[in-house]
Design a protein around this motif. Structure first.
Motif, PDB file in Angstrom:
ATOM      1  N   ASN A  21      -1.012 -22.472  47.952  1.00  0.00           N
ATOM      2  CA  ASN A  21      -1.593 -23.000  49.201  1.00  0.00           C
ATOM      3  C   ASN A  21      -1.569 -21.942  50.299  1.00  0.00           C
ATOM      4  OD1 ASN A  21      -2.099 -25.515  48.100  1.00  0.00           O
ATOM      5  ND2 ASN A  21      -0.114 -26.362  48.735  1.00  0.00           N
ATOM      6  N   ALA A  22      -0.499 -21.162  50.331  1.00  0.00           N
ATOM      7  CA  ALA A  22      -0.379 -20.103  51.344  1.00  0.00           C
ATOM      8  C   ALA A  22      -1.468 -19.067  51.150  1.00  0.00           C
ATOM      9  CB  ALA A  22       1.004 -19.463  51.255  1.00  0.00           C
ATOM     10  N   ARG A  23      -1.685 -18.661  49.875  1.00  0.00           N
ATOM     11  CA  ARG A  23      -2.745 -17.660  49.616  1.00  0.00           C
ATOM     12  C   ARG A  23      -4.117 -18.207  50.013  1.00  0.00           C
ATOM     13  NH1 ARG A  23       0.166 -17.426  44.577  1.00  0.00           N
ATOM     14  NH2 ARG A  23       1.619 -15.640  44.588  1.00  0.00           N
ATOM     15  N   GLU A  24      -4.298 -19.496  49.782  1.00  0.00           N
ATOM     16  CA  GLU A  24      -5.582 -20.124  50.146  1.00  0.00           C
ATOM     17  C   GLU A  24      -5.783 -20.130  51.663  1.00  0.00           C
ATOM     18  OE1 GLU A  24      -7.925 -24.394  49.507  1.00  0.00           O
ATOM     19  OE2 GLU A  24      -6.026 -24.013  48.476  1.00  0.00           O
ATOM     20  N   LEU A  25      -4.708 -20.449  52.394  1.00  0.00           N
ATOM     21  CA  LEU A  25      -4.796 -20.436  53.858  1.00  0.00           C
ATOM     22  C   LEU A  25      -5.094 -19.035  54.385  1.00  0.00           C
ATOM     23  CD1 LEU A  25      -1.868 -22.771  55.059  1.00  0.00           C
ATOM     24  CD2 LEU A  25      -4.312 -23.087  55.487  1.00  0.00           C
ATOM     25  N   LEU A  26      -4.415 -18.053  53.831  1.00  0.00           N
ATOM     26  CA  LEU A  26      -4.626 -16.674  54.284  1.00  0.00           C
ATOM     27  C   LEU A  26      -6.032 -16.199  53.929  1.00  0.00           C
ATOM     28  CD1 LEU A  26      -1.159 -15.185  53.310  1.00  0.00           C
ATOM     29  CD2 LEU A  26      -2.097 -15.304  55.613  1.00  0.00           C
ATOM     30  N   ALA A  27      -6.521 -16.618  52.788  1.00  0.00           N
ATOM     31  CA  ALA A  27      -7.860 -16.205  52.359  1.00  0.00           C
ATOM     32  C   ALA A  27      -8.939 -16.838  53.225  1.00  0.00           C
ATOM     33  CB  ALA A  27      -8.072 -16.585  50.892  1.00  0.00           C
TER      34      ALA A  27
END
Length: 558
Positions: A551-557
């Motif tokens: 989820n964190a990678r998705e938010l950053l992306a």
């Protein structure tokens, strides 16, 4: 733009140095780690009041240094040049605070008063605290925000000028009216005193001459007697059997010494001295005769001198001054009398001046009202649009301006300002404090701050947990707004929301370290894996899972 902040021995910080980037920087960390310490340190560096716990325990002083790139900040550059503090394209601000509470401030190495730090700080940074949204409910803050958006500083300055002028005139009128009865009593006394002294008409230095003439005339007989005795001793003898006068003896000695000098040149100098003494004695004798002839015994003249001399002393005693100061006293009470007369004349015209000043004030106040009305129409539409972008789709924002009838000038003009909102369809607009919840207030405050930041260029904007009370999709909207703002100005945001933290161009992590005896704060710039772990922690808590990392990678992306 803020380039660097160095913090030494401040609160629980031993030493921290942070390099800042353009764009949006987010600051995250655990609760109590000291996420706001950098903001607090920066506030102190720019002139805020130091508290008792400013200095780290066990240290003698705290030292805070902020470095700015001022090349593109025209107002700051002009301010530095005006105060002779300019230094290339950088501005270095330093503040040292002792454990006793004393502080020293420096701009580009030059010591300056704290007031100058505050002046310059307002041109470099705008800090919005987590409780600023509560100010929105106050009429004074609402008026300030509208005026800041309208940017009619010249009108506000003119308004304050006439308001200040009116108050000074009114205070003067009140004082004159209060002292009117007292002035009348003083006026009668001064008129009597001036009339008496005018009639006597003593001139400058006249009393000194009167005193001299009085002594001379009152001792005329003794002066004649003494001068006659001196004449006889110097140049005359009434008894030929007695020794000759001093002048006769000196003449004989001079003749004998002349003969002696003819026989022996060594005596020539002595003969010359005695001859010179003889000449001087002859001149003194002549002057003494002239002086005696000048002594005039005139009873009538002496009576006039005695009368004027005595009256001068009497007047001096009456007015409790030295006789020599009587002329100066006369001049001073004349001035007092003229001043009282001017005060009475002033009373006649001051009401006209007050009326004219109030009329000029109202003219400016009406121009200010028109400017506020025009700006309000633009601002309420922009705030409505911004609120809807922040997940309040049915929000309507209105700005009510009510003109008041004034009996005297007020420092804010004739307008009462009120923010009104409606959060739901069909609901009438009502006062902000009655309708909006804490989270909604926070978003409305952020919407206004973003609009003002876009209109009034501030090189660095700092938001200290302005996202308090919001979450979920709304938090994402807030993050997007701050990210967008970061494209045009430097944004620093202290946050606890992953949706906001992920939108930063740079992310700093604040941690509190302890060895059981000492505690200190550490600030670290996170790389991409570090950001992923920190965003995941914000999402899932202390236990970071593969799901939260995804989820964190998705938010950053995004």
């Amino acid at each position: 733009m803020l380039l660097n902040l160095a913090i030494k021995n401040f609160a629980i910080v031993s030493f921290v140095e942070i390099d800042w980037q353009q764009g949006m920087t987010t600051i995250t960390g655990e609760t109590g780690a000291g996420k706001s310490i950098a903001i607090d340190a920066l506030s102190l560096c720019l002139g805020s009041r130091a508290l008792a716990n400013t200095v780290r325990p066990g240290c003698a002083k705290a030292e805070l240094t902020a470095t700015f790139d001022s090349s593109n900040i025209s107002k700051a550059t002009k301010w530095l040049a005006k105060h002779d503090l300019q230094q290339d394209d950088e501005c270095i601000i330093r503040r040292i605070i002792s454990i006793e509470g004393r502080s020293k401030a420096y701009i580009n190495g030059s010591p300056v008063p704290l007031a100058q730090l505050k002046e310059l700080g307002q041109l470099l940074i705008n800090i919005h605290g987590q409780h600023d949204h509560q100010l929105l409910m106050k009429s004074q803050e609402q008026r300030r925000l509208l005026d800041e958006y309208a940017d009619h500083q010249e009108l506000l300055s003119s308004l304050k000028f006439y308001q200040s002028k009116w108050r000074k005139l009114n205070n003067e009128l009140t004082l004159l009216q209060q002292n009117s009865q007292q002035r009348q009593a003083q006026l009668q006394l001064l008129q009597y005193q001036v009339k008496e002294l005018d009639q006597f008409a003593l001139q400058d230095n006249e009393f000194t001459q009167l005193e001299t003439d009085y002594k001379r005339n009152s001792n005329a007989q003794q002066l004649l007697l003494l001068s006659q005795q001196c004449i006889e001793q110097l140049s005359e003898s009434n008894n030929i059997t007695e020794q000759s006068s001093a002048l006769t003896q000196l003449q004989k000695s001079s003749e004998q010494l002349s003969q002696l000098a003819e026989l022996d040149s060594a005596a020539a100098a002595i003969a010359s001295l005695v001859n010179e003494a003889r000449i001087q004695l002859e001149e003194a004798s002549k002057d003494l005769n002239d002086y005696q002839q000048s002594i005039d015994i005139d009873p009538q003249k002496f009576a006039l001198i005695e009368e004027r001399y005595s009256f001068a002393i009497q007047l001096a005693r009456k007015h409790k001054v030295a006789p020599e100061e009587l002329v100066s006293f006369h001049s001073n009470i004349k001035k007092q009398l003229n001043a009282i007369a001017n005060d009475d004349s002033r009373l006649d015209v001051i009401n006209d001046e007050l009326e004219q000043c109030f009329s000029q004030y109202l003219e400016i106040a009406n121009s200010l009202h028109k400017s506020r009305t025009t700006a309000a129409q633009q601002l309420e539409q922009q705030i409505t649009n911004s609120m809807r972008q922040l997940n309040m789709p049915d929000a309507v924002f209105k700005l009510a301006i009510t003109e008041k009838q004034l009996n005297e000038p007020a420092n804010h003009g004739i307008d009462e300002i009120e923010f009104l909102v409606s959060m739901n369809p069909g609901q009438p607009v009502e006062a902000l404090a009655k309708v909006a919840s804490g989270g909604e207030l926070s978003r409305i405050s952020l919407a206004i701050q973003v609009i003002l930041a876009e209109r009034i260029v501030t090189p660095t904007l700092i938001f200290d947990e302005v996202d308090v009370g919001i979450s979920g999709p709304t938090a994402a909207k807030v993050g997007q707004q701050l990210h967008k703002l970061g494209h045009s100005t430097q944004v620093i945001c202290v946050t606890h929301l992953p949706q906001v933290a992920s939108k930063g161009h740079q992310q700093l992590f604040v941690a509190k370290l302890t060895d059981g005896k000492h505690t200190q704060t550490k600030v670290t710039e996170l790389n991409q894996p570090g950001r992923e772990r920190e965003i995941a922690r914000l999402l899932a808590g202390d236990e970071v899972t593969d799901s939260s990392l995804a989820n964190a990678r998705e938010l950053l992306a995004s």
